[in-house]
Design a protein around this motif. Structure first.
Motif: not given
Length: 388
Positions: A41-44, A66-74
């Motif tokens: 999951v990334e920003d947007g 499994d939803y993995k947080m991407g580099d552009t999402c916090t």
């Protein structure tokens, strides 16, 4: 210098394109029996999660995402708008079907009409289990990135494209490949079958299939370019990269352009052979790696398999640098407009000065593909500039 600046832009575009996983590929509908998926999951991003396709879910189902947080999402949010899961234990959901959400180090089961609404600053796991007895109308939910990692400034490129100024999304340029005369590759050559080799580097579920230029992977002048350097660069940035030898050792005669090049290029630009190698050899190898996405990148000749294979649902996005597919299709007798019309995934063309009109802004490719295609032009660059 202009070339150094261009290489930085190319590095960013490649990184962005590899992250451009189509929404369709990341939405989840649980199937019968066992389903297991990983989604970054990334920003947007907003992805749907549904317990079934029809009106009621089936019995003996286990669906894990499994939803993995991407580099552009916090920060991420998992929430359901529709929720009806059969269970005789309303309080603890121990007697029947359930949806279990794990986030922030804690797991909680949901059932009946109690809708999950879970926020996390890390990864989120969602597991749906049903028994073989009474079934209900199930759940319809969404996973959304609710907070971006940082503000990203952008630059407008040729063709109206807007791209991040930083490839790593943290305010700094990525360390793009440095051209080395005697570069030592970091990956390994592997055998996909008895006559098809491949260069493999990196690990993980984010797969990139890199299609080489006209000089091939195993030809006498193959290593004079930057193909393996680019693959290593992507691997260092978190990708699992495979460069298949599409030519199967039948390389450019003499290692350079000559009187036999035209006939030879028609023989290797054979869609029937490429599709067979993809379906029977390359894709089965990729599937063993349990990919969350498969991106295609091609340079020069390599844009031909990228454009051709992007007709399949398994391809998340395609990138073609100084593409040659238009010329190759004409040489092979293909109908370019017909082939372009089959493409399903987003495409990015990085086009040099003097390229054929078909791949440029406003050309045939954009007429056919519309919003699926972004064209970025580099008028000061010559064909092959990213490789040689």
């Amino acid at each position: 210098t202009q070339n150094s600046h261009t290489m930085k832009v190319v590095a960013v575009l490649v990184a962005v394109a590899c992250f451009s996983v189509s929404v369709e590929a990341s939405n989840v509908i649980c199937g019968a029996k066992t389903t297991s998926k990983s989604v970054t999951v990334e920003d947007g991003d907003t992805f749907s999660f549904k317990t079934q396709k029809g009106k009621k879910y089936r019995g003996n189902t286990k669906c894990t995402v499994d939803y993995k947080m991407g580099d552009t999402c916090t920060k991420m949010l998992f929430a359901c708008t529709k929720f009806n899961i059969n269970n005789n234990d309303k309080r603890k959901c121990r007697k029947g079907d359930q949806v279990t959400v794990t986030a922030n180090g804690k797991s909680k089961a949901y059932c009946k009409n109690k809708k999950p609404k879970v926020t996390s600053a890390g990864d989120i796991s969602v597991v749906f289990n049903s028994n073989r007895w009474k079934h209900s109308s199930g759940a319809s939910c969404k996973m959304t990135c609710t907070e971006a990692a940082s503000t990203v400034t952008t630059t407008e490129g040729y063709g109206g494209a807007t791209w991040p100024n930083s490839g790593g999304y943290n305010g700094t340029w990525p360390s793009e490949p440095v051209v080395e005369n005697n570069y030592t590759a970091k990956g390994q050559m592997i055998d996909l079958d008895t006559t098809m080799q491949a260069y493999q580097v990196g690990s993980g579920s984010k797969m990139v299939v890199w299609s080489h230029d006209i000089y091939g992977l195993t030809g006498e002048n193959s290593d004079n370019g930057r193909t393996k350097e680019w693959a290593d660069f992507l691997a260092e940035n978190g990708y699992n990269v495979l460069i298949p030898d599409w030519y199967r050792g039948n390389n450019l005669p003499g290692g350079t352009f000559g009187p036999d090049t035209f006939a030879w290029s028609a023989s290797v630009s054979n869609w029937t052979k490429i599709e067979s190698d993809w379906t029977n050899v390359i894709l089965p190898y990729l599937q063993k790696e349990s990919p969350s996405s498969i991106g295609m990148i091609g340079t020069c000749w390599g844009s031909y398999p990228v454009v051709r294979l992007s007709m399949f649902d398994t391809i998340s996005a395609g990138v073609s640098m100084h593409p040659s597919h238009s010329i190759l299709m004409a040489n092979a007798g293909d109908d370019e407009a017909e082939v372009l019309g089959l493409i399903k995934s987003p495409q990015l063309f990085l086009v040099e000065g003097g390229a054929v009109e078909s791949v440029k802004t406003g050309g045939l490719s954009q007429e056919v593909l519309g919003d699926k295609l972004t064209v970025v032009e580099f008028p000061d660059m010559k064909h092959g500039w990213t490789m040689r």
